[in-house]
Scaffold this active site. Sequence first.
Site, mmCIF file in Angstrom:
data_model
loop_
_atom_site.group_PDB
_atom_site.id
_atom_site.type_symbol
_atom_site.label_atom_id
_atom_site.label_comp_id
_atom_site.label_asym_id
_atom_site.label_seq_id
_atom_site.Cartn_x
_atom_site.Cartn_y
_atom_site.Cartn_z
ATOM 1 N N GLU A 9 37.184 40.020 43.679
ATOM 2 C CA GLU A 9 36.127 39.292 44.384
ATOM 3 C C GLU A 9 35.624 38.068 43.634
ATOM 4 O O GLU A 9 35.318 37.049 44.238
ATOM 5 C CB GLU A 9 34.948 40.238 44.670
ATOM 6 N N ASP A 82 35.626 45.603 44.700
ATOM 7 C CA ASP A 82 34.733 46.595 44.073
ATOM 8 C C ASP A 82 34.923 48.001 44.650
ATOM 9 O O ASP A 82 35.275 48.165 45.825
ATOM 10 C CB ASP A 82 33.269 46.171 44.252
ATOM 11 N N ASP A 84 33.431 50.391 46.235
ATOM 12 C CA ASP A 84 32.404 50.942 47.126
ATOM 13 C C ASP A 84 32.773 50.612 48.569
ATOM 14 O O ASP A 84 33.839 50.050 48.837
ATOM 15 C CB ASP A 84 31.012 50.404 46.757
ATOM 16 N N GLU A 86 31.630 48.410 50.682
ATOM 17 C CA GLU A 86 31.786 46.983 50.952
ATOM 18 C C GLU A 86 33.091 46.462 50.365
ATOM 19 O O GLU A 86 33.797 45.671 50.994
ATOM 20 C CB GLU A 86 30.594 46.211 50.379
ATOM 21 N N TYR A 296 30.495 50.180 36.780
ATOM 22 C CA TYR A 296 30.044 49.595 38.056
ATOM 23 C C TYR A 296 28.581 49.939 38.307
ATOM 24 O O TYR A 296 28.160 51.081 38.150
ATOM 25 C CB TYR A 296 30.917 50.102 39.200
ATOM 26 N N ARG A 298 26.587 49.667 41.067
ATOM 27 C CA ARG A 298 26.051 50.142 42.353
ATOM 28 C C ARG A 298 26.493 51.594 42.556
ATOM 29 O O ARG A 298 27.595 51.851 43.007
ATOM 30 C CB ARG A 298 26.519 49.252 43.510
ATOM 31 N N HIS A 342 31.991 57.545 41.863
ATOM 32 C CA HIS A 342 31.487 56.643 40.823
ATOM 33 C C HIS A 342 30.912 57.443 39.666
ATOM 34 O O HIS A 342 30.566 58.604 39.805
ATOM 35 C CB HIS A 342 30.371 55.751 41.380
#
Length: 688
Positions: A9, A82, A84, A86, A296, A298, A342
């Site tokens: 990203e 990433d 997750d 999204e 990470y 989040r 995670h």
Amino acid sequence: MADYLVIVESPAKAKTIEKYLGKKYQVKASLGHVIDLPRSQMGVDVENNYAPKYITIRGKGPVLKEIKDAAKKAKKVYLAADPDREGEAIAWHLAHSLKIDEQTECRVVFNEITKDAVKDAFKQPRPINMDLVDAQQARRVLDRLVGYNISPLLWVKKGLSAGRVQSVAVRLIIEREKEIQNFQAEEYWKIKASFEKDGEQFEAGFYGVDGKKTDLQSREDVDNVLKRIEGDQFEIQSVQKKERKRNPALPFTTSSLQQEAARKLNFRAKKTMMLAQQLYEGIAIGKQGTVGLITYMRTDSTRISETAKDEAKEYIQGKYGDTYLSGKKSAKKQSGKSQDAHEAVRPTSVMRDPSEMKAYLKRDQLRLYKLIWERFVASQMAPAIMDTMSVDLGNNGTIFRATGSKVKFKGFMKVYVEGNDDNKKEEDKMLPDLEEGMDVTTSEIDPSQHFTQPPPRYSEARLVKTMEELGIGRPSTYAPTLDTIQRRGYVALEDKKFVPTELGEIVLELILEFFQDIINIEFTAGLENDLDKIEDGDAEWISVINEFYQNFEKRLKVAEEEMKEVEIKDEPAGEDCEKCGSPMVIKMGRYGKFMACSNFPDCRNTKPILKEVGVTCPKCKEGNVVERKSKKNRLFYGCDRFPECDFLSWDKPIKRPCPKCGDLLVEKKTKKKKEIKCVNCDFVEEEN
């Protein structure tokens, strides 16, 4: 020419990963989403199973073309967005754009950007997880159905919006403000007694009468207690000594990181996440090159990998010894909604001591890294052991109680102690060596009147904590939500606490009248759980959206027909425009009320509404001191005759003069205390 193309990203992440993978890999950045719903329309086909209408984001055409050209030359393309929902959706959109079969092993995920983690991830690529994609897609569609249908009805002011999560956050703030306004303070009293034993002073507070705990609600109650006390001798009636264990806090989740950074570093949620992103994506560390310093950021899991635990154990043994090692295993997660794929937010290597990172990190990066590092290390250490003591002292049936505690073994507290919302510091408070049957003498008995306090306004940390506890939003939504409700002008920050604006109250009232379910806390939390079920493969996203929309559509039709126009009339300001002579009026803008010329648009004169502090200007002796705001929105105080008088103070002037020299007194606030100081002499008065 590279054999493999990797798409991430951000450019920072791309540079780091390309160094780890070597010459056969080319790494390019998509700069976030390249495909999304259009901004100019809802972009959801309600008649066709809520199908999203995806388009290439404006300005991202050249980025996508560059990626497509590179993909044509590569033997294989890996999508490494990433880890997750999204990120999975970004990978899915890229797969479609590049005509990659989503069922092939094209998806690579890693929780930390370190050489070993990245190389291991490329050994086990997987297909795109469509459950994750569907959960993200459902969130976007839900938000569009709500925002793009309700927002046009909010014609109170251009540019308003009504998001699912942001509206609930505004509601929490407004309801807290109403609680404060409606709060009825209740009187209560305390009696503090000072004692001495063998030259050592200690204090005790009134507990009760005749063995029962007794509340003191009036001066009469206090007088009745004082009448019972005979002389200044008290007998030690009971002594309880205990040993208490205190466990360390778990490693950080997104929410707890934002809360602790606010308490200890005074960071806003947005700043915390920006700095955490930088630490995650990679920092140049001397000869080591660019390395991701944290995992990470989040996440709502507190799980720690076995490798990280082993490394922490080695560090703690070497630095502090075996007695400081934890005998327990870390909790994996705190709730059913935790994304256990995670880990918690932790340093990628505990061996990178913050003191060694000082040369490579900017000041705020270092402060946040140190916080994350200390929290993680402490979480793997032994509990602290406290010696506690509770003593009851009696005199003619009245009982006073003294408590004390002392750290016997620091354990995790040697590295880190979790903060609290009230900024209270814990200190050792030990009592003398007291035994039952002893007599001690009181030197002073001091009654004091108090009143119950209303609940505090929400700080960013308190609001994030409340949203998490209520199940509103998820790790990635907290910071953007808080940012949005401020940018829209629904709330403002005063003394770092959220205060609703008149605009926010009007908008909430409109939404509550017709869409009460949408901003119902339980309903919103329920929708979050439905999204989690979609992610886990236990629910179908179209069914979840359809169940929501059936009821929402009915309410929407009623609102379109019945929602009345709310006209915010301009109030006369009581003065004339100095430019054209027309009357000035009070208008409402994003940041509250301001004065404007009624002859707009012919005259565009505007003025801030100045709030007086009740002090005559100490410089010109004619004007009044008023609150003003700098270009960076920082509060300061100046003369209302500016520019004729240029008096300025960052500290709030107060009404009374200095008792020592008669000059101006100001209220000076720091993180730890509030005090009144003279601007001319050395007079200082600490506020209670």
